[in-house]
Motif scaffolding. Structure first.
Motif, PDB file in Angstrom:
ATOM      1  N   VAL A 187     -55.436  23.064 -45.643  1.00 33.23           N
ATOM      2  CA  VAL A 187     -56.248  23.296 -44.450  1.00 33.23           C
ATOM      3  C   VAL A 187     -55.985  24.692 -43.878  1.00 33.23           C
ATOM      4  CG1 VAL A 187     -56.433  20.863 -43.857  1.00 33.23           C
ATOM      5  CG2 VAL A 187     -54.523  22.199 -42.947  1.00 33.23           C
ATOM      6  N   LEU A 188     -55.086  25.422 -44.514  1.00 30.86           N
ATOM      7  CA  LEU A 188     -54.744  26.783 -44.084  1.00 30.86           C
ATOM      8  C   LEU A 188     -54.484  27.629 -45.312  1.00 30.86           C
ATOM      9  CD1 LEU A 188     -53.915  28.825 -41.794  1.00 30.86           C
ATOM     10  CD2 LEU A 188     -51.567  27.979 -42.105  1.00 30.86           C
ATOM     11  N   THR A 189     -55.005  28.854 -45.304  1.00 34.04           N
ATOM     12  CA  THR A 189     -54.706  29.798 -46.374  1.00 34.04           C
ATOM     13  C   THR A 189     -54.111  31.070 -45.777  1.00 34.04           C
ATOM     14  OG1 THR A 189     -56.974  30.662 -46.315  1.00 34.04           O
ATOM     15  CG2 THR A 189     -56.487  28.965 -47.949  1.00 34.04           C
ATOM     16  N   LEU A 190     -53.185  31.665 -46.508  1.00 40.18           N
ATOM     17  CA  LEU A 190     -52.543  32.909 -46.094  1.00 40.18           C
ATOM     18  C   LEU A 190     -53.085  34.061 -46.934  1.00 40.18           C
ATOM     19  CD1 LEU A 190     -48.811  31.721 -45.839  1.00 40.18           C
ATOM     20  CD2 LEU A 190     -50.634  31.534 -44.132  1.00 40.18           C
ATOM     21  N   HIS A 191     -53.225  35.220 -46.296  1.00 38.24           N
ATOM     22  CA  HIS A 191     -53.781  36.385 -46.976  1.00 38.24           C
ATOM     23  C   HIS A 191     -52.976  37.626 -46.596  1.00 38.24           C
ATOM     24  CE1 HIS A 191     -57.412  33.886 -47.616  1.00 38.24           C
ATOM     25  NE2 HIS A 191     -57.190  33.492 -46.372  1.00 38.24           N
ATOM     26  N   GLY A 192     -52.776  38.507 -47.555  1.00 42.48           N
ATOM     27  CA  GLY A 192     -52.080  39.756 -47.303  1.00 42.48           C
ATOM     28  C   GLY A 192     -52.962  40.946 -47.621  1.00 42.48           C
ATOM     29  N   LEU A 193     -53.121  41.847 -46.655  1.00 45.09           N
ATOM     30  CA  LEU A 193     -53.969  43.028 -46.821  1.00 45.09           C
ATOM     31  C   LEU A 193     -53.193  44.295 -46.500  1.00 45.09           C
ATOM     32  CD1 LEU A 193     -57.196  41.833 -44.944  1.00 45.09           C
ATOM     33  CD2 LEU A 193     -56.687  41.604 -47.374  1.00 45.09           C
ATOM     34  N   TRP A 194     -53.665  45.400 -47.081  1.00 46.20           N
ATOM     35  CA  TRP A 194     -53.114  46.720 -46.752  1.00 46.20           C
ATOM     36  C   TRP A 194     -54.282  47.676 -46.591  1.00 46.20           C
ATOM     37  CZ3 TRP A 194     -53.397  51.482 -49.279  1.00 46.20           C
ATOM     38  CH2 TRP A 194     -52.575  52.484 -48.753  1.00 46.20           C
ATOM     39  N   GLU A 203     -56.956  46.821 -49.441  1.00 42.03           N
ATOM     40  CA  GLU A 203     -56.448  46.120 -50.615  1.00 42.03           C
ATOM     41  C   GLU A 203     -55.965  44.736 -50.209  1.00 42.03           C
ATOM     42  OE1 GLU A 203     -53.384  48.451 -52.434  1.00 42.03           O
ATOM     43  OE2 GLU A 203     -54.637  50.253 -52.609  1.00 42.03           O
ATOM     44  N   HIS A 204     -56.123  43.766 -51.108  1.00 40.20           N
ATOM     45  CA  HIS A 204     -55.576  42.437 -50.838  1.00 40.20           C
ATOM     46  C   HIS A 204     -54.578  42.069 -51.927  1.00 40.20           C
ATOM     47  CE1 HIS A 204     -58.650  39.976 -53.399  1.00 40.20           C
ATOM     48  NE2 HIS A 204     -58.502  41.181 -53.887  1.00 40.20           N
ATOM     49  N   TYR A 205     -53.604  41.256 -51.556  1.00 39.45           N
ATOM     50  CA  TYR A 205     -52.577  40.880 -52.516  1.00 39.45           C
ATOM     51  C   TYR A 205     -53.102  39.764 -53.405  1.00 39.45           C
ATOM     52  CZ  TYR A 205     -48.214  39.449 -54.636  1.00 39.45           C
ATOM     53  OH  TYR A 205     -47.233  39.138 -55.546  1.00 39.45           O
ATOM     54  N   ASP A 206     -53.003  40.003 -54.722  1.00 43.75           N
ATOM     55  CA  ASP A 206     -53.418  39.019 -55.713  1.00 43.75           C
ATOM     56  C   ASP A 206     -52.161  38.462 -56.375  1.00 43.75           C
ATOM     57  OD1 ASP A 206     -54.364  37.527 -57.809  1.00 43.75           O
ATOM     58  OD2 ASP A 206     -55.667  39.084 -58.620  1.00 43.75           O
ATOM     59  N   PRO A 207     -51.797  37.205 -56.071  1.00 43.86           N
ATOM     60  CA  PRO A 207     -50.572  36.647 -56.639  1.00 43.86           C
ATOM     61  C   PRO A 207     -50.612  36.541 -58.157  1.00 43.86           C
ATOM     62  CG  PRO A 207     -51.848  34.946 -55.525  1.00 43.86           C
ATOM     63  CD  PRO A 207     -52.479  36.253 -55.178  1.00 43.86           C
ATOM     64  N   ALA A 208     -51.803  36.417 -58.736  1.00 40.52           N
ATOM     65  CA  ALA A 208     -51.907  36.327 -60.189  1.00 40.52           C
ATOM     66  C   ALA A 208     -51.462  37.628 -60.850  1.00 40.52           C
ATOM     67  CB  ALA A 208     -53.337  35.984 -60.603  1.00 40.52           C
ATOM     68  N   GLN A 209     -51.778  38.752 -60.188  1.00 36.31           N
ATOM     69  CA  GLN A 209     -51.387  40.059 -60.714  1.00 36.31           C
ATOM     70  C   GLN A 209     -50.091  40.567 -60.099  1.00 36.31           C
ATOM     71  OE1 GLN A 209     -54.646  42.984 -61.221  1.00 36.31           O
ATOM     72  NE2 GLN A 209     -56.024  41.452 -60.324  1.00 36.31           N
ATOM     73  N   LYS A 210     -49.612  39.851 -59.055  1.00 36.93           N
ATOM     74  CA  LYS A 210     -48.427  40.279 -58.318  1.00 36.93           C
ATOM     75  C   LYS A 210     -48.561  41.736 -57.869  1.00 36.93           C
ATOM     76  CE  LYS A 210     -45.301  37.060 -60.638  1.00 36.93           C
ATOM     77  NZ  LYS A 210     -45.352  36.097 -59.512  1.00 36.93           N
ATOM     78  N   ALA A 211     -49.745  42.037 -57.333  1.00 39.87           N
ATOM     79  CA  ALA A 211     -50.029  43.401 -56.911  1.00 39.87           C
ATOM     80  C   ALA A 211     -51.137  43.392 -55.870  1.00 39.87           C
ATOM     81  CB  ALA A 211     -50.442  44.240 -58.103  1.00 39.87           C
ATOM     82  N   PHE A 212     -51.219  44.490 -55.113  1.00 41.77           N
ATOM     83  CA  PHE A 212     -52.320  44.694 -54.187  1.00 41.77           C
ATOM     84  C   PHE A 212     -53.486  45.314 -54.960  1.00 41.77           C
ATOM     85  CE2 PHE A 212     -48.928  44.099 -51.240  1.00 41.77           C
ATOM     86  CZ  PHE A 212     -49.512  43.612 -50.088  1.00 41.77           C
ATOM     87  N   VAL A 213     -54.671  44.744 -54.768  1.00 43.41           N
ATOM     88  CA  VAL A 213     -55.849  45.156 -55.521  1.00 43.41           C
ATOM     89  C   VAL A 213     -56.929  45.608 -54.549  1.00 43.41           C
ATOM     90  CG1 VAL A 213     -57.594  44.403 -57.167  1.00 43.41           C
ATOM     91  CG2 VAL A 213     -55.275  43.466 -57.301  1.00 43.41           C
TER      92      VAL A 213
END
Length: 215
Positions: A187-194, A203-213
């Motif tokens: 019911v909640l999602t977390l997001h990381g941006l730069w 850019e957003h953090y993609d956990p699959a790539q373990k990098a900001f894209v």
């Protein structure tokens, strides 16, 4: 309180202009917001930096985002020890009372707080090591991130640490039981941006790539 003074005239003038135009044109909307309360879809945690204006970046209207700003946009670990936890209280209210669907942590380029942490941890800012430094003690939250970037060339460390600040905050959010429970219940999602302030990049953090894209 004898030390307070009237608002500067340039701010009064701007307010009066807003009241006569934007507010008057949308008076019904503002009254509806006041009467029905707030129901934001997302919480945004960002830096206090005056150059980063998240509502402008996303073209947000009043009532859309629940926003918390602090130095470097950091989230501490869950620690209900009776201290003054403005950030933790804001997260709690957003997740448990407002039931936001998203918590977005957004860092940015040329962040003074992050640079201060880098300088403090590398011995270049001894004043931040003083127990009396509120900034220094706040930036202690980012020390684990500093340890992760020490292997990088000096020229790359500060920008890398800006992104580590986002990741540290996301990790710390998951130490809050009510956040973890909401995420696991989907019911909640977390997001990381730069955000690159000078170039307007995001850019957003993609956990699959373990990098900001780049978005």
């Amino acid at each position: 309180m004898d030390d307070a003074r009237p608002l500067p005239s340039y701010l009064i003038s701007r307010y009066q202009g807003w009241r006569a135009t934007t507010f008057q044109d949308n008076k019904a909307w503002y009254r509806r917001l006041a009467e029905l309360g707030q129901h934001p879809r997302a919480m945004i945690i960002s830096c206090c930096d005056s150059r980063q204006h998240v509502t402008s970046i996303f073209g947000a209207d009043e009532g859309e985002f629940f926003i918390h700003r602090n130095i470097a946009g950091l989230v501490p670990t869950y620690c209900p020890d009776g201290g003054n936890h403005g950030t933790s209280a804001t997260v709690e209210y957003a997740v448990t009372a407002l039931k936001v669907a998203h918590v977005i942590v957004i860092g940015h380029s040329n962040c003074g707080g992050v640079k201060g942490c880098h300088d403090m941890c590398s011995g270049k800012a001894p004043e931040l090591l003083e127990k009396s430094s509120f900034v220094g003690r706040w930036m202690d939250i980012l020390r684990p991130g500093y340890e992760r970037i020490t292997h990088l060339p000096e020229a790359e460390r500060t920008r890398a640490l800006e992104k580590e600040a986002v990741l540290i905050s996301l990790e710390n959010l998951m130490t809050f039981p009510f956040v973890k429970e909401a995420v696991e219940a989907e019911v909640l999602t977390l997001h990381g941006l730069w955000n690159d302030i000078g170039e307007g990049g995001l850019e957003h953090y993609d956990p699959a790539q373990k990098a900001f894209v780049a978005i």
